[in-house]
Design a protein around this motif. Sequence first.
Motif, PDB file in Angstrom:
ATOM      1  N   GLU A  45       0.837  -1.201   0.000  1.00 57.15           N
ATOM      2  CA  GLU A  45       0.000   0.000   0.000  1.00 57.15           C
ATOM      3  C   GLU A  45       0.874   1.254   0.000  1.00 57.15           C
ATOM      4  O   GLU A  45       0.645   2.195  -0.753  1.00 57.15           O
ATOM      5  CB  GLU A  45      -0.891  -0.022   1.253  1.00 57.15           C
ATOM      6  CG  GLU A  45      -2.207   0.640   1.097  1.00 57.15           C
ATOM      7  CD  GLU A  45      -3.077   0.423   2.330  1.00 57.15           C
ATOM      8  OE1 GLU A  45      -3.234   1.400   3.091  1.00 57.15           O
ATOM      9  OE2 GLU A  45      -3.563  -0.707   2.529  1.00 57.15           O
ATOM     10  N   PHE A  46       1.883   1.255   0.871  1.00 50.27           N
ATOM     11  CA  PHE A  46       2.818   2.391   0.903  1.00 50.27           C
ATOM     12  C   PHE A  46       3.496   2.570  -0.447  1.00 50.27           C
ATOM     13  O   PHE A  46       3.694   3.699  -0.893  1.00 50.27           O
ATOM     14  CB  PHE A  46       3.885   2.198   1.997  1.00 50.27           C
ATOM     15  CG  PHE A  46       3.504   2.781   3.319  1.00 50.27           C
ATOM     16  CD1 PHE A  46       3.650   4.133   3.578  1.00 50.27           C
ATOM     17  CD2 PHE A  46       2.999   1.966   4.322  1.00 50.27           C
ATOM     18  CE1 PHE A  46       3.304   4.670   4.808  1.00 50.27           C
ATOM     19  CE2 PHE A  46       2.636   2.496   5.558  1.00 50.27           C
ATOM     20  CZ  PHE A  46       2.790   3.850   5.798  1.00 50.27           C
ATOM     21  N   SER A  47       3.851   1.457  -1.104  1.00 52.38           N
ATOM     22  CA  SER A  47       4.560   1.551  -2.389  1.00 52.38           C
ATOM     23  C   SER A  47       3.734   2.313  -3.416  1.00 52.38           C
ATOM     24  O   SER A  47       4.288   3.011  -4.268  1.00 52.38           O
ATOM     25  CB  SER A  47       4.927   0.166  -2.911  1.00 52.38           C
ATOM     26  OG  SER A  47       3.821  -0.501  -3.451  1.00 52.38           O
ATOM     27  N   ARG A  48       2.422   2.184  -3.338  1.00 50.76           N
ATOM     28  CA  ARG A  48       1.541   2.884  -4.284  1.00 50.76           C
ATOM     29  C   ARG A  48       1.391   4.361  -3.920  1.00 50.76           C
ATOM     30  O   ARG A  48       0.904   5.149  -4.728  1.00 50.76           O
ATOM     31  CB  ARG A  48       0.177   2.199  -4.329  1.00 50.76           C
ATOM     32  CG  ARG A  48       0.233   0.807  -4.959  1.00 50.76           C
ATOM     33  CD  ARG A  48      -1.140   0.194  -5.129  1.00 50.76           C
ATOM     34  NE  ARG A  48      -1.742  -0.244  -3.873  1.00 50.76           N
ATOM     35  CZ  ARG A  48      -1.584  -1.455  -3.337  1.00 50.76           C
ATOM     36  NH1 ARG A  48      -0.842  -2.352  -3.944  1.00 50.76           N
ATOM     37  NH2 ARG A  48      -2.169  -1.776  -2.211  1.00 50.76           N
ATOM     38  N   GLU A  49       1.796   4.733  -2.715  1.00 48.32           N
ATOM     39  CA  GLU A  49       1.633   6.114  -2.251  1.00 48.32           C
ATOM     40  C   GLU A  49       2.903   6.951  -2.378  1.00 48.32           C
ATOM     41  O   GLU A  49       2.901   8.128  -2.014  1.00 48.32           O
ATOM     42  CB  GLU A  49       1.175   6.106  -0.789  1.00 48.32           C
ATOM     43  CG  GLU A  49      -0.198   5.488  -0.603  1.00 48.32           C
ATOM     44  CD  GLU A  49      -0.589   5.308   0.853  1.00 48.32           C
ATOM     45  OE1 GLU A  49       0.161   5.750   1.753  1.00 48.32           O
ATOM     46  OE2 GLU A  49      -1.638   4.695   1.092  1.00 48.32           O
ATOM     47  N   LEU A  50       3.991   6.351  -2.886  1.00 50.87           N
ATOM     48  CA  LEU A  50       5.221   7.129  -3.053  1.00 50.87           C
ATOM     49  C   LEU A  50       4.951   8.262  -4.041  1.00 50.87           C
ATOM     50  O   LEU A  50       4.552   8.007  -5.180  1.00 50.87           O
ATOM     51  CB  LEU A  50       6.362   6.242  -3.562  1.00 50.87           C
ATOM     52  CG  LEU A  50       7.710   6.939  -3.736  1.00 50.87           C
ATOM     53  CD1 LEU A  50       8.252   7.403  -2.379  1.00 50.87           C
ATOM     54  CD2 LEU A  50       8.705   6.009  -4.409  1.00 50.87           C
ATOM     55  N   PRO A  51       5.158   9.502  -3.613  1.00 52.43           N
ATOM     56  CA  PRO A  51       4.873  10.630  -4.511  1.00 52.43           C
ATOM     57  C   PRO A  51       5.760  10.604  -5.755  1.00 52.43           C
ATOM     58  O   PRO A  51       6.898  10.156  -5.709  1.00 52.43           O
ATOM     59  CB  PRO A  51       5.198  11.862  -3.658  1.00 52.43           C
ATOM     60  CG  PRO A  51       5.209  11.383  -2.257  1.00 52.43           C
ATOM     61  CD  PRO A  51       5.611   9.947  -2.296  1.00 52.43           C
ATOM     62  N   GLU A  52       5.203  11.103  -6.836  1.00 50.73           N
ATOM     63  CA  GLU A  52       5.976  11.269  -8.065  1.00 50.73           C
ATOM     64  C   GLU A  52       7.061  12.315  -7.815  1.00 50.73           C
ATOM     65  O   GLU A  52       6.904  13.203  -6.972  1.00 50.73           O
ATOM     66  CB  GLU A  52       5.068  11.734  -9.206  1.00 50.73           C
ATOM     67  CG  GLU A  52       4.049  10.701  -9.633  1.00 50.73           C
ATOM     68  CD  GLU A  52       4.688   9.474 -10.262  1.00 50.73           C
ATOM     69  OE1 GLU A  52       5.641   9.621 -11.053  1.00 50.73           O
ATOM     70  OE2 GLU A  52       4.229   8.361  -9.951  1.00 50.73           O
ATOM     71  N   LEU A  53       8.125  12.222  -8.576  1.00 54.17           N
ATOM     72  CA  LEU A  53       9.191  13.211  -8.470  1.00 54.17           C
ATOM     73  C   LEU A  53       8.714  14.564  -8.980  1.00 54.17           C
ATOM     74  O   LEU A  53       7.930  14.622  -9.938  1.00 54.17           O
ATOM     75  CB  LEU A  53      10.398  12.783  -9.302  1.00 54.17           C
ATOM     76  CG  LEU A  53      11.247  11.666  -8.750  1.00 54.17           C
ATOM     77  CD1 LEU A  53      12.304  11.263  -9.775  1.00 54.17           C
ATOM     78  CD2 LEU A  53      11.900  12.062  -7.443  1.00 54.17           C
ATOM     79  N   PRO A  54       9.224  15.645  -8.390  1.00 52.89           N
ATOM     80  CA  PRO A  54       8.937  16.967  -8.960  1.00 52.89           C
ATOM     81  C   PRO A  54       9.500  17.037 -10.385  1.00 52.89           C
ATOM     82  O   PRO A  54      10.437  16.321 -10.733  1.00 52.89           O
ATOM     83  CB  PRO A  54       9.688  17.931  -8.039  1.00 52.89           C
ATOM     84  CG  PRO A  54      10.000  17.161  -6.809  1.00 52.89           C
ATOM     85  CD  PRO A  54      10.053  15.727  -7.199  1.00 52.89           C
ATOM     86  N   GLU A  55       8.945  17.906 -11.171  1.00 52.22           N
ATOM     87  CA  GLU A  55       9.336  18.038 -12.580  1.00 52.22           C
ATOM     88  C   GLU A  55      10.849  18.203 -12.752  1.00 52.22           C
ATOM     89  O   GLU A  55      11.430  17.661 -13.687  1.00 52.22           O
ATOM     90  CB  GLU A  55       8.599  19.245 -13.190  1.00 52.22           C
ATOM     91  CG  GLU A  55       8.678  19.303 -14.695  1.00 52.22           C
ATOM     92  CD  GLU A  55       7.986  18.135 -15.381  1.00 52.22           C
ATOM     93  OE1 GLU A  55       8.503  17.691 -16.422  1.00 52.22           O
ATOM     94  OE2 GLU A  55       6.952  17.656 -14.888  1.00 52.22           O
TER      95      GLU A  55
END
Length: 168
Positions: A45-55
């Motif tokens: 579940e945590f793995s799916r919540e890792l935020p995308e990198l900033p641009e």
Amino acid sequence: MSTTDPERAAASTDSEPSALPEQLAEVIEEFAELEERQKLEMLLEFSRELPELPERYAGSYDQMEEVVECQSPLFLTVEYDDDAGTAELFFAAPPEAPTTRGFAAILHEGLSGLSYEQILGVPDDLSERLGLARAITPLRLRGMTAMLGRIKRNIRAHLAGTAPGQAG
């Protein structure tokens, strides 16, 4: 006693007793309440919540540091706000590496935006405190320990005014 003196924070050792930051303590508490199988599900579940990198980092890991101890490719970087004395953490790991992504997401949720002192005070046995030793291989757990170690090393280097590879 809390201090904002960068030299004291840089000199801080991992063996000094310290309280876990509230966000991280909550994550550990959540894991403690679960059985082994449920712990793995929560890690996913945590793995799916890792935020995308900033641009500014997207598609280009050359500005990030690879944590080679991880079994799957993982890159991290730390951004510093010296006025506030805080650090923002950014991670990149492929979707096909859910354990690595899960560990990175836990560190992001539990540490990003905290003070240098709070992050440096996190015990090195964090992966053990999550209670995943029976569910995850020691090699994978070592990857999480390496991520935390890298973050701390980078903060110490920043506080000392040296490049991460030169900090002890």
